[in-house]
Design a protein around this motif. Sequence first.
Motif, PDB file in Angstrom:
ATOM      1  N   ILE A  51      33.257 -31.899 -16.369  1.00  0.00           N
ATOM      2  CA  ILE A  51      33.946 -32.464 -17.529  1.00  0.00           C
ATOM      3  C   ILE A  51      33.092 -32.310 -18.783  1.00  0.00           C
ATOM      4  O   ILE A  51      33.583 -31.959 -19.858  1.00  0.00           O
ATOM      5  CB  ILE A  51      34.273 -33.958 -17.302  1.00  0.00           C
ATOM      6  N   ALA A  52      31.791 -32.560 -18.640  1.00  0.00           N
ATOM      7  CA  ALA A  52      30.879 -32.484 -19.788  1.00  0.00           C
ATOM      8  C   ALA A  52      30.600 -31.052 -20.224  1.00  0.00           C
ATOM      9  O   ALA A  52      30.123 -30.823 -21.336  1.00  0.00           O
ATOM     10  CB  ALA A  52      29.564 -33.174 -19.450  1.00  0.00           C
ATOM     11  N   GLY A  53      30.856 -30.088 -19.336  1.00  0.00           N
ATOM     12  CA  GLY A  53      30.557 -28.697 -19.655  1.00  0.00           C
ATOM     13  C   GLY A  53      29.154 -28.286 -19.298  1.00  0.00           C
ATOM     14  O   GLY A  53      28.715 -27.192 -19.667  1.00  0.00           O
ATOM     15  N   VAL A  62      38.804 -27.306 -17.892  1.00  0.00           N
ATOM     16  CA  VAL A  62      38.987 -28.677 -18.347  1.00  0.00           C
ATOM     17  C   VAL A  62      39.349 -28.625 -19.827  1.00  0.00           C
ATOM     18  O   VAL A  62      38.674 -27.960 -20.616  1.00  0.00           O
ATOM     19  CB  VAL A  62      37.715 -29.518 -18.151  1.00  0.00           C
ATOM     20  N   ILE A  63      40.405 -29.322 -20.208  1.00  0.00           N
ATOM     21  CA  ILE A  63      40.857 -29.365 -21.594  1.00  0.00           C
ATOM     22  C   ILE A  63      40.810 -30.807 -22.077  1.00  0.00           C
ATOM     23  O   ILE A  63      41.220 -31.725 -21.354  1.00  0.00           O
ATOM     24  CB  ILE A  63      42.296 -28.820 -21.732  1.00  0.00           C
ATOM     25  N   SER A  64      40.291 -31.018 -23.287  1.00  0.00           N
ATOM     26  CA  SER A  64      40.230 -32.366 -23.858  1.00  0.00           C
ATOM     27  C   SER A  64      40.603 -32.319 -25.333  1.00  0.00           C
ATOM     28  O   SER A  64      40.336 -31.322 -26.022  1.00  0.00           O
ATOM     29  CB  SER A  64      38.825 -32.945 -23.703  1.00  0.00           C
ATOM     30  N   ASP A  65      41.206 -33.415 -25.822  1.00  0.00           N
ATOM     31  CA  ASP A  65      41.545 -33.492 -27.245  1.00  0.00           C
ATOM     32  C   ASP A  65      40.575 -34.389 -28.010  1.00  0.00           C
ATOM     33  O   ASP A  65      40.843 -34.772 -29.145  1.00  0.00           O
ATOM     34  CB  ASP A  65      42.978 -33.993 -27.424  1.00  0.00           C
ATOM     35  N   PRO A  71      26.806 -36.271 -19.206  1.00  0.00           N
ATOM     36  CA  PRO A  71      26.710 -37.382 -18.248  1.00  0.00           C
ATOM     37  C   PRO A  71      25.475 -38.236 -18.527  1.00  0.00           C
ATOM     38  O   PRO A  71      24.348 -37.779 -18.366  1.00  0.00           O
ATOM     39  CB  PRO A  71      26.600 -36.681 -16.883  1.00  0.00           C
ATOM     40  N   VAL A  72      25.701 -39.456 -18.965  1.00  0.00           N
ATOM     41  CA  VAL A  72      24.607 -40.368 -19.291  1.00  0.00           C
ATOM     42  C   VAL A  72      23.778 -40.612 -18.033  1.00  0.00           C
ATOM     43  O   VAL A  72      24.310 -40.899 -16.966  1.00  0.00           O
ATOM     44  CB  VAL A  72      25.152 -41.690 -19.845  1.00  0.00           C
ATOM     45  N   THR A 143      34.859 -40.222 -25.554  1.00  0.00           N
ATOM     46  CA  THR A 143      34.753 -40.569 -24.134  1.00  0.00           C
ATOM     47  C   THR A 143      33.303 -40.455 -23.696  1.00  0.00           C
ATOM     48  O   THR A 143      32.663 -39.425 -23.918  1.00  0.00           O
ATOM     49  CB  THR A 143      35.611 -39.637 -23.260  1.00  0.00           C
ATOM     50  N   TYR A 144      32.804 -41.508 -23.068  1.00  0.00           N
ATOM     51  CA  TYR A 144      31.449 -41.508 -22.510  1.00  0.00           C
ATOM     52  C   TYR A 144      31.525 -41.308 -21.005  1.00  0.00           C
ATOM     53  O   TYR A 144      32.350 -41.931 -20.324  1.00  0.00           O
ATOM     54  CB  TYR A 144      30.742 -42.832 -22.815  1.00  0.00           C
ATOM     55  N   LEU A 145      30.661 -40.442 -20.492  1.00  0.00           N
ATOM     56  CA  LEU A 145      30.524 -40.236 -19.062  1.00  0.00           C
ATOM     57  C   LEU A 145      29.271 -40.971 -18.610  1.00  0.00           C
ATOM     58  O   LEU A 145      28.172 -40.660 -19.070  1.00  0.00           O
ATOM     59  CB  LEU A 145      30.409 -38.739 -18.736  1.00  0.00           C
TER      60      LEU A 145
END
Length: 220
Positions: A51-53, A62-65, A71-72, A143-145
């Motif tokens: 998700i973070a790439g 994965v597509i995000s707007d 990842p923390v 968004t935070y991971l």
Amino acid sequence: MIRFENLTKSFQVRGQRKVVIDNLDATLPTGKSLALLGRNGAGKSTLMQIIAGTMRPDSGRVISDGSISWPVGFGGSFHRELTGAQNVRFIARIYGVDTEELEDFVRDFAQLGPHFNMPLRSYSAGMKSRLAFGTSMGIQFDTYLVDEVTAVGDAAFREKSRAVFTERMKQSSAVLVNHDMGQLREFCDAGIVLERGHLEYFDNLEEAIARHEENMERTR
């Protein structure tokens, strides 16, 4: 919104291909803080990195707007030969935020003392996690991971981490991995369960926890 399209990821384990994400098609809604649940080895951290790439899938995308943190608690976002301060300044430039403001925030928050000006290769795993958490909290993401990061440090540091994360959640959403169901209930309002490479979304967090517990019972 985060959308997975035909997402697949596998690893070679003892000469055999182990699929941890299996042709995944799913959409995670905007404005929800999600608990990511799954057994050990299910692929939760792998999915977070995709998700973070910071990790490539075998296929799909994965597509995000919106903007997504790394990842923390994952130290792979930093260069081991640079100091903590140099890493923070580099990330500030990448994300287009004020360099001095971010450096001051992380120096005060992470409490690394003289290590902040030492190479990352000299850091313990806990120090890397504190640097990663402080740096990500110093940048406003949509968004935070977050992967178990509130477990790092002593009681005072954990409480400070919870306080700043709670403040960020007033404007942002998150995907959290945590074995402490109490913390998931505190921060999350929905859940996703990763099982055998497939992801199931639950708008009700308690239903997600119940499904996860059912999955765990089946393997005991």
